[in-house]
Design a protein around this motif. Structure first.
Motif, PDB file in Angstrom:
ATOM      1  N   ARG A 508       8.563  10.497   0.125  1.00  0.00           N
ATOM      2  CA  ARG A 508       9.423   9.316   0.055  1.00  0.00           C
ATOM      3  C   ARG A 508       9.857   8.864   1.447  1.00  0.00           C
ATOM      4  O   ARG A 508      10.889   8.210   1.603  1.00  0.00           O
ATOM      5  N   ALA A 528       6.407   8.553  -4.839  1.00  0.00           N
ATOM      6  CA  ALA A 528       7.778   9.033  -4.663  1.00  0.00           C
ATOM      7  C   ALA A 528       8.341   9.472  -6.011  1.00  0.00           C
ATOM      8  O   ALA A 528       8.134   8.788  -7.014  1.00  0.00           O
ATOM      9  N   CYS A 530      11.625   9.837  -6.315  1.00  0.00           N
ATOM     10  CA  CYS A 530      12.796   8.977  -6.321  1.00  0.00           C
ATOM     11  C   CYS A 530      12.969   8.416  -4.912  1.00  0.00           C
ATOM     12  O   CYS A 530      12.268   8.824  -3.977  1.00  0.00           O
ATOM     13  N   TRP A 531      13.909   7.495  -4.758  1.00  0.00           N
ATOM     14  CA  TRP A 531      14.205   6.945  -3.437  1.00  0.00           C
ATOM     15  C   TRP A 531      15.628   7.302  -3.056  1.00  0.00           C
ATOM     16  O   TRP A 531      16.575   6.966  -3.774  1.00  0.00           O
ATOM     17  N   HIS A 532      15.786   7.974  -1.918  1.00  0.00           N
ATOM     18  CA  HIS A 532      17.116   8.295  -1.393  1.00  0.00           C
ATOM     19  C   HIS A 532      17.549   7.166  -0.468  1.00  0.00           C
ATOM     20  O   HIS A 532      17.122   7.098   0.691  1.00  0.00           O
ATOM     21  N   VAL A 533      18.352   6.264  -0.978  1.00  0.00           N
ATOM     22  CA  VAL A 533      18.847   5.147  -0.174  1.00  0.00           C
ATOM     23  C   VAL A 533      20.214   5.538   0.372  1.00  0.00           C
ATOM     24  O   VAL A 533      21.142   5.845  -0.389  1.00  0.00           O
ATOM     25  N   GLN A 546      14.263   0.044  -1.236  1.00  0.00           N
ATOM     26  CA  GLN A 546      13.083   0.585  -1.926  1.00  0.00           C
ATOM     27  C   GLN A 546      11.850  -0.271  -1.665  1.00  0.00           C
ATOM     28  O   GLN A 546      10.777   0.235  -1.306  1.00  0.00           O
ATOM     29  N   SER A 549      10.453   0.188   1.813  1.00  0.00           N
ATOM     30  CA  SER A 549       9.666   1.418   1.976  1.00  0.00           C
ATOM     31  C   SER A 549       8.287   1.278   1.356  1.00  0.00           C
ATOM     32  O   SER A 549       7.282   1.742   1.905  1.00  0.00           O
ATOM     33  N   THR A 553       4.858   1.439   3.570  1.00  0.00           N
ATOM     34  CA  THR A 553       3.809   2.416   3.258  1.00  0.00           C
ATOM     35  C   THR A 553       2.468   1.715   3.093  1.00  0.00           C
ATOM     36  O   THR A 553       1.429   2.201   3.561  1.00  0.00           O
ATOM     37  N   THR A 564       6.801   3.921  -7.162  1.00  0.00           N
ATOM     38  CA  THR A 564       7.938   4.329  -7.990  1.00  0.00           C
ATOM     39  C   THR A 564       9.111   3.422  -7.672  1.00  0.00           C
ATOM     40  O   THR A 564       9.318   3.047  -6.507  1.00  0.00           O
ATOM     41  N   SER A 566      13.431   3.215  -8.388  1.00  0.00           N
ATOM     42  CA  SER A 566      14.558   4.060  -8.786  1.00  0.00           C
ATOM     43  C   SER A 566      15.727   3.227  -9.299  1.00  0.00           C
ATOM     44  O   SER A 566      15.988   2.127  -8.797  1.00  0.00           O
ATOM     45  N   ASP A 613      11.740   5.910 -12.046  1.00  0.00           N
ATOM     46  CA  ASP A 613      12.619   7.039 -11.744  1.00  0.00           C
ATOM     47  C   ASP A 613      13.999   6.737 -12.328  1.00  0.00           C
ATOM     48  O   ASP A 613      14.653   5.800 -11.885  1.00  0.00           O
TER      49      ASP A 613
END
Length: 671
Positions: A508, A528, A530-533, A546, A549, A553, A564, A566, A613
């Motif tokens: 991620r 991913a 999940c996404w850690h924002v 999200q 990212s 990518t 993915t 979230s 997610d």
């Protein structure tokens, strides 16, 4: 969103035997069948036996079904489907059993058998007004060769007998197929029956003629039947086209299993569920010619000691079609002996699941989750899969959601699944060597998952998600060793009849070096979990982060991705960044993600599927399954963005049908 109540279903099977009669229908009893000549041939007249329900009137417009017996197009008996026909007549349908010409008695080939089957359906439709039939609700059914004939009436063009009135359609509106032959081409023993006539083989291979708008079909096979592969091919092709085809499998059963108990009762019940989902039977309707107290769950119904009425159950799911495949990560931590897992939810009661503090090992729980998922466009779950000890026979943790619930659930055939190897716990959850991977882990996955008819495959390749692929470098001794092991896994899958194996690694972040490592390991895709924002973002900030990212990518172009999106995050103890995207904004996130996926190369998985997610990370704060705060809001957003199904629909909860609660284990431990 509308929610309704559903009466408890009363399902039963009666094996009443009815005699033949040449009398014209007037006010018939439910059991005896009336005989008609539906076709005259050079070899003789062909009969059709029609079972009329009690209370039948010529002015009715009832749903109908016609059964074709099996026998390899060589022989067979008209009595074969008498139990099923009499039972469906008891349930209110007009049920018929049609004779047709066979090789041993009439010297014909499968081509003439197909002609006769089409003639039988056409006769029913032409005489619908006299038979009290709705001409638009006629089902074709059959077993083995008879299942092939039923499928041909719906799918194969032409092959009509000379002199037929082609203005009357021979296509049924639905199919119920008991271990049918679905393809001649490519199967030498079948082609021998038609003199290796390649053109005819293609013409009478139903799978080759599937279309998106073909009639819906239910297929029933034993897992030991060599024809199961044809059924799986049919269902796979149907899914690719967006056609409705459902597969029921009988574990350990062979060809013709549906003629014997316990499968006679179980397949009849499954047939009822399918027909009820089409509106051809009323769900829970008692047979019309018997009092409710005589309705049992098996052949003993109506005896001096009748079986009790069947208990209500989760109503059959009605999947909706989606423009791409939609899957959801599934966190299987909610076992009966792990009540502490719910502690964080007790602090956040708005997260309380619609199922309560449930025990995931209950197959009924799995069926509710399947129903809610597929009716909103989610067609597969990716389960976190935990190994518990390396270097020997496979042991697992938190496996009950798959092995105790999903695999034992009634609707397992309606939901696909994949696993994400959660190999984060070093020394416990990974592998000790390549031999451990190839001799212990992969054979276990192959036997229990990859070969399962509900396992997710794309391009005839199973999908295996790996949580920490970089940890395998230490487990296996180096980057090159990991790549070599992955190649051996793909080769093993090809040897098992697949076209390879898709390997997806979790990441991620945006570090090009890490993505290069993943590529060097031999992974096919990144994804991913999940996404850690960071920074306690607003919903709009969480959406933007999200998508940024995902876009970055893609622009790096190092490894293709499966996207993915979230819904939120809190951590298990409200640590770090905390955020949540409400359903209205979540719908916007889905729409924007859908637009991004359209820019991906069409051959990549990333253009054909999206991961959500998360279905049920209740304590960690990311979840879309029905719950107290937003109900079905997140699922409705998925349905509205990716499906063409009507916005208005009915979402049922367990209490609506007299089921639940599922939190008894939690309540006992709480006390």
């Amino acid at each position: 969103m509308k929610r309704g109540s559903l009466l408890a279903a009363i399902l039963g099977l009666t094996l009443l035997l009815g005699g033949d009669s040449t009398a014209q229908p007037g006010q018939p009893d439910a059991s005896p069948a009336k005989s008609f000549v539906y076709k005259k041939t050079e070899q003789g007249d062909l009969q059709i036996l029609v079972h009329f329900p009690r209370g039948w009137k010529e002015t009715d417009r009832r749903a109908g079904i016609v059964f074709f017996f099996g026998g390899g197009w060589t022989d067979g008996k008209l009595s074969q489907f008498e139990p099923q026909a009499t039972h469906l007549a008891d349930r209110g349908m007009v049920a018929a059993r049609a004779d047709y010409r066979v090789k041993s008695r009439h010297g014909v080939t499968p081509k003439q058998c197909v002609e006769d089957a089409k003639s039988a359906v056409r006769w029913l439709r032409r005489n619908a007004a006299k038979l009290g039939l709705d001409p638009n609700r006629i089902v074709a059914a059959g077993g083995s060769a008879g299942g092939h004939l039923a499928a041909c009436t719906a799918l194969t063009p032409g092959l009509d007998a000379q002199g037929e009135d082609l203005a009357v359609s021979s296509q049924p509106s639905a199919l119920v197929l008991f271990n049918p032959v679905l393809r001649f081409t490519g199967f030498a023993p079948l082609m021998e029956r038609i003199g290796h006539d390649e053109a005819l083989g293609k013409a009478i291979s139903p799978t080759l003629h599937l279309k998106k708008d073909s009639p819906p079909a239910l297929l029933l096979f034993g897992t030991e039947d060599r024809l199961l592969a044809q059924g799986e091919e049919f269902v796979k092709r149907s899914k690719e086209l967006g056609h409705r085809a459902e597969l029921f499998t009988a574990e350990g059963a062979g060809h013709g299993f549906f003629n014997r108990e316990p499968w006679l009762e179980r397949t009849t019940r499954r047939m009822e569920e399918f027909l009820a989902s089409l509106g051809y039977l009323a769900a829970g309707q008692a047979p019309e010619n018997r009092p409710p107290e005589a309705v049992g769950a098996g052949p003993s119904a109506g005896s001096s000691s009748p079986s009790p009425p069947a208990k209500p159950y989760v109503p059959e799911p009605r999947p909706v079609r989606t423009s791409i495949l939609i899957g959801a990560h599934n966190c299987p931590l909610w076992e009966a002996d792990q009540p502490q897992m719910w502690d964080q939810v007790l602090k956040h009661p708005e997260r309380t699941p619609a199922l309560g503090f449930y025990s995931q090992e209950n197959p009924e729980v799995a069926d509710w989750e399947t129903k809610w998922a597929v009716e909103h466009g989610i067609s597969f779950f990716v389960y976190c899969w935990y190994r518990n000890g390396q270097g020997g026979p496979v042991k697992m943790r938190f496996a009950s959601a798959i092995h105790d619930a999903l695999f034992k659930s009634r609707y397992v055939s309606k939901m696909k699944f994949a696993i994400m190897w959660e190999n984060q716990a070093r020394g416990v959850a990974g592998v000790s060597s390549e031999a451990d991977l190839m001799e212990n882990l992969l054979p276990f996955w192959m036997e229990n998952y990859f070969r399962h008819p509900s396992y997710l495959t794309m391009d005839n390749k199973p999908l295996l998600f790996i949580y920490r692929p970089e940890f395998l470098v230490k487990d296996l001794g180096g980057v090159g060793e990991v790549r070599a092991a992955f190649d051996k896994m793909r080769a093993a899958c090809r040897s098992a009849g697949f076209d390879g194996l898709y390997l997806l690694g979790e990441y991620r972040g945006l570090d090009p070096k890490h993505l290069q490592l993943m590529k060097q390991l031999g992974l096919d895709y990144t994804f991913a979990y999940c996404w850690h924002v960071q920074g306690n973002p607003s919903p709009q900030q969480a959406i933007a982060a999200q998508l940024d990212s995902i876009e970055k990518t893609r622009r790096l172009g190092i490894l293709p991705q499966v996207v993915t999106v979230s819904q939120g995050w809190s951590g298990w103890h409200d640590e770090g960044s905390i955020w949540k995207i409400p359903p209205a904004e979540y719908k916007e996130l889905l729409q924007r993600a859908k637009a991004i996926l359209r820019t991906f190369p069409p051959h990549e998985l990333g253009s054909r599927m999206l991961l959500l997610d998360n279905w049920n990370e209740w304590s960690e704060g990311h979840y879309i399954a029905p719950h107290r705060e937003y109900g079905f809001g997140y699922l409705d957003a998925v349905r509205e963005v990716f499906s063409d199904a009507p916005k208005e629909h009915v979402d049922l909860l367990p209490k609506d049908v007299g089921l639940g609660p599922y939190d008894q284990a939690f309540q006992r431990r709480k006390k």
